[in-house]
Enzyme design. Structure first.
Site, PDB file in Angstrom:
ATOM      1  NE  ARG A 158      -3.862  -2.035   2.361  1.00  7.75           N
ATOM      2  CZ  ARG A 158      -4.172  -2.714   3.460  1.00  7.75           C
ATOM      3  NH1 ARG A 158      -3.630  -2.410   4.624  1.00  7.75           N
ATOM      4  NH2 ARG A 158      -5.052  -3.695   3.396  1.00  7.75           N
ATOM      5  CB  CYS A 200     -11.239  -3.044   6.645  1.00  8.69           C
ATOM      6  SG  CYS A 200     -10.293  -3.694   8.023  1.00  8.69           S
ATOM      7  CG  HIS A 249     -14.056  -1.912  10.794  1.00 12.94           C
ATOM      8  ND1 HIS A 249     -14.192  -3.076  11.501  1.00 12.94           N
ATOM      9  CD2 HIS A 249     -12.863  -2.004  10.123  1.00 12.94           C
ATOM     10  CE1 HIS A 249     -13.146  -3.860  11.265  1.00 12.94           C
ATOM     11  NE2 HIS A 249     -12.334  -3.238  10.425  1.00 12.94           N
TER      12      HIS A 249
HETATM   13  N1  LIG Z   1     -10.944  -9.034   7.194  1.00 17.23           N
HETATM   14  C1  LIG Z   1     -11.002  -7.764   6.808  1.00 17.23           C
HETATM   15  O1  LIG Z   1     -11.865  -6.974   7.238  1.00 17.23           O
HETATM   16  C2  LIG Z   1      -9.976  -7.245   5.829  1.00 17.23           C
HETATM   17  C3  LIG Z   1     -10.206  -6.002   5.269  1.00 17.23           C
HETATM   18  C4  LIG Z   1      -9.280  -5.470   4.359  1.00 17.23           C
HETATM   19  C5  LIG Z   1      -8.180  -6.219   4.025  1.00 17.23           C
HETATM   20  N2  LIG Z   1      -7.973  -7.426   4.589  1.00 17.23           N
HETATM   21  C6  LIG Z   1      -6.787  -8.180   4.172  1.00 17.23           C
HETATM   22  O2  LIG Z   1      -7.197  -9.189   3.253  1.00 17.23           O
HETATM   23  C7  LIG Z   1      -6.333 -10.316   3.381  1.00 17.23           C
HETATM   24  C8  LIG Z   1      -7.174 -11.563   3.686  1.00 17.23           C
HETATM   25  O3  LIG Z   1      -7.802 -11.369   4.939  1.00 17.23           O
HETATM   26  P1  LIG Z   1      -8.937 -12.347   5.513  1.00 17.23           P
HETATM   27  O4  LIG Z   1      -9.503 -11.591   6.642  1.00 17.23           O
HETATM   28  O5  LIG Z   1      -9.828 -12.843   4.425  1.00 17.23           O
HETATM   29  O6  LIG Z   1      -8.014 -13.575   6.041  1.00 17.23           O
HETATM   30  P2  LIG Z   1      -8.425 -15.087   6.309  1.00 17.23           P
HETATM   31  O7  LIG Z   1      -9.858 -15.226   6.629  1.00 17.23           O
HETATM   32  O8  LIG Z   1      -7.408 -15.590   7.278  1.00 17.23           O
HETATM   33  O9  LIG Z   1      -8.161 -15.817   4.869  1.00 17.23           O
HETATM   34  C9  LIG Z   1      -6.854 -15.960   4.346  1.00 17.23           C
HETATM   35  C10 LIG Z   1      -6.896 -16.534   2.934  1.00 17.23           C
HETATM   36  O10 LIG Z   1      -5.565 -16.617   2.454  1.00 17.23           O
HETATM   37  C11 LIG Z   1      -5.301 -17.966   2.036  1.00 17.23           C
HETATM   38  N3  LIG Z   1      -3.913 -18.321   2.335  1.00 17.23           N
HETATM   39  C12 LIG Z   1      -3.277 -18.273   3.521  1.00 17.23           C
HETATM   40  N4  LIG Z   1      -2.008 -18.690   3.382  1.00 17.23           N
HETATM   41  C13 LIG Z   1      -1.847 -19.032   2.073  1.00 17.23           C
HETATM   42  C14 LIG Z   1      -0.779 -19.543   1.302  1.00 17.23           C
HETATM   43  N5  LIG Z   1       0.414 -19.805   1.847  1.00 17.23           N
HETATM   44  N6  LIG Z   1      -0.979 -19.768  -0.013  1.00 17.23           N
HETATM   45  C15 LIG Z   1      -2.179 -19.510  -0.572  1.00 17.23           C
HETATM   46  N7  LIG Z   1      -3.246 -19.038   0.088  1.00 17.23           N
HETATM   47  C16 LIG Z   1      -3.070 -18.797   1.407  1.00 17.23           C
HETATM   48  C17 LIG Z   1      -6.241 -18.814   2.869  1.00 17.23           C
HETATM   49  O11 LIG Z   1      -6.421 -20.062   2.211  1.00 17.23           O
HETATM   50  P3  LIG Z   1      -6.761 -21.413   3.055  1.00 17.23           P
HETATM   51  O12 LIG Z   1      -8.210 -21.290   3.432  1.00 17.23           O
HETATM   52  O13 LIG Z   1      -6.490 -22.471   2.066  1.00 17.23           O
HETATM   53  O14 LIG Z   1      -5.838 -21.406   4.239  1.00 17.23           O
HETATM   54  C18 LIG Z   1      -7.490 -17.936   2.853  1.00 17.23           C
HETATM   55  O15 LIG Z   1      -8.164 -18.093   1.628  1.00 17.23           O
HETATM   56  C19 LIG Z   1      -5.326  -9.971   4.479  1.00 17.23           C
HETATM   57  O16 LIG Z   1      -4.158  -9.435   3.894  1.00 17.23           O
HETATM   58  C20 LIG Z   1      -6.040  -8.903   5.274  1.00 17.23           C
HETATM   59  O17 LIG Z   1      -5.142  -8.045   5.951  1.00 17.23           O
HETATM   60  C21 LIG Z   1      -8.849  -7.989   5.466  1.00 17.23           C
END
Ligand SMILES: NC(=O)c1ccc[n+]([C@@H]2O[C@H](COP(=O)([O-])OP(=O)(O)OC[C@H]3O[C@@H](n4cnc5c(N)ncnc54)[C@H](OP(=O)(O)O)[C@@H]3O)[C@@H](O)[C@H]2O)c1
Length: 357
Positions: free
Chosen positions: A109, A139, A264
């Site tokens: 970013r 977010c 949020h």
């Molecule tokens: N949650 C929010 O409100 C939010 C908002 C803005 C941005 N973000 C960002 O968006 C991203 C995802 O967040 P999330 O909240 O969705 O996380 P999450 O629920 O923990 O999901 C993580 C995802 O990444 C995949 N993953 C993890 N390790 C991997 C690897 N080594 N190779 C390939 N895929 C892998 C996981 O696949 P598996 O299921 O196969 O493990 C899952 O699909 C993060 O960078 C976070 O900071 C999140």
């Protein structure tokens, strides 16, 4: 770049969703199913743990494939919804194989060669992407920046003082699992009456949070960044400055985790170049694309996460002129952190790219 043909959708671009099984990825699949269908193939990618799982997008069962270099063959746009370290390693791989990457993580970013884009505020920024990567803001910033961008365009922003009330899904599926587990551990017991009683009931089940979040508020989000600041607080300052093109904007921010699953909320004190009126501010908020004014406190009307969750816009209420400063406004803002705060903004950026493909 050319779109990859797909039966029934000839010539349309191929989209990859990396992290399709995560909290953001899950909402992304819903959003892709709800918005105008501009894509040819949609390829779902996650870790090898999830390879072979079937997920539904656009009403079609689609098999998840493991993240490999070959998974990006023929991909025009790759959305990344994975942890920072995974994006850091794999987004350049996807870009090198010809995809434009729209990354939701914090990995790129603040890279000066990566635009940080909110389509309602700085859509033109998508055009300059020397690394082939476009970043999606975090977010918390996204939950307020569309409304602030509209007010800034008219009044000229001079200072922000922000407090966040952040939902546990901001910490992914693990955050949601943790709150649910803690709620069952504290349910039906008389807690919150003496120090440590909630902590004892929760035990080691604090998940990604430093303290119990059930029956509590936790004044911390993210990792330690020195001088008492959290990574989330630094992101709100740095990303707001970059999106608004105000590199020295003073931003004071405190990020707090609350026992809400998704959406949020933020209190915002925004100071502008000159005097502001509440009437004009309300007009701007009411007419800005992607923003809803919901502000009639005398009738008990203001946004709350329970009402806003699952919706697309930024909701703004409690619009007041600051008590002691005619140049400043006070606002209460709510936004679904998984929709506009993550997946929706990414989808909107990707749609801006489709026009070029
Ligand atoms: N949650 C929010 O409100 C939010 C908002 C803005 C941005 N973000 C960002 O968006 C991203 C995802 O967040 P999330 O909240 O969705 O996380 P999450 O629920 O923990 O999901 C993580 C995802 O990444 C995949 N993953 C993890 N390790 C991997 C690897 N080594 N190779 C390939 N895929 C892998 C996981 O696949 P598996 O299921 O196969 O493990 C899952 O699909 C993060 O960078 C976070 O900071 C999140």
């Amino acid at each position: 770049m050319t779109g990859t043909a797909r039966p029934g959708r000839p010539g349309r671009p191929t989209l990859a969703v990396v992290g399709a099984t995560g909290a953001v990825g899950t909402v992304m699949l819903q959003i892709l199913s709800q918005r105008a269908d501009v894509w040819g193939e949609i390829r779902l990618i996650a870790s090898p743990r999830s390879a072979g799982r079937k997920l539904t997008v656009r009403g079609e069962e689609t098999e998840v494939v493991a993240l490999t270099e070959e998974a990006f063959d023929g991909v025009d746009v790759a959305m990344f919804d994975v942890p920072d370290e995974v994006a850091e390693r794999w987004a350049p791989v996807a870009a090198a194989r010809g995809a434009v990457v729209v990354d939701n993580s914090g990995a790129f970013r603040m890279d000066p060669d990566v635009p940080l884009v909110v389509p309602e505020v700085n859509p033109h920024a998508v055009r300059t992407r020397p690394r082939g990567i476009i970043a999606n803001p975090n977010c918390t910033t996204l939950s307020m920046i569309v409304a602030l961008g509209a007010l800034h365009a008219e009044f000229g922003l001079r200072e922000l003082v922000v407090s966040s009330y952040q939902a546990v899904s901001g910490a992914g599926h693990e955050g949601v699992r943790t709150l649910r587990a803690q709620m069952s551990l504290v349910a039906g017991t008389e807690l919150g009456t003496s120090p440590g009683d909630v902590r004892r009931a929760v035990g080691d089940n604090t998940g990604p949070f430093p303290e119990p979040v059930a029956l509590n508020v936790v004044p911390w989000a993210g990792s330690y960044r020195g001088d008492g600041w959290s990574s989330e607080e630094m992101k709100v300052r740095d990303e707001s400055r970059k999106i608004l093109g105000l590199p020295t904007l003073p931003v004071a921010v405190t990020c707090v985790r609350v026992p809400v699953v998704t959406t949020h909320s933020l209190t915002v004190h925004a100071r502008f170049e000159g005097e502001v009126t509440v009437d004009r501010a309300r007009e701007i908020i009411a007419t800005a694309p992607g923003v809803v004014l919901f502000d009639n406190p005398a009738a008990g009307e203001f946004p709350t996460p329970a009402d806003v969750v699952g919706t697309d816009p930024t909701w703004v209420g409690r619009v007041r002129r600051a008590l002691d400063d005619p140049t400043a406004l006070e606002l209460f803002v709510c936004g679904d952190n998984l929709r506009k705060g993550a997946a929706l903004n990414t989808a909107q950026i990707a749609e801006l790219l489709v026009v070029e493909l």
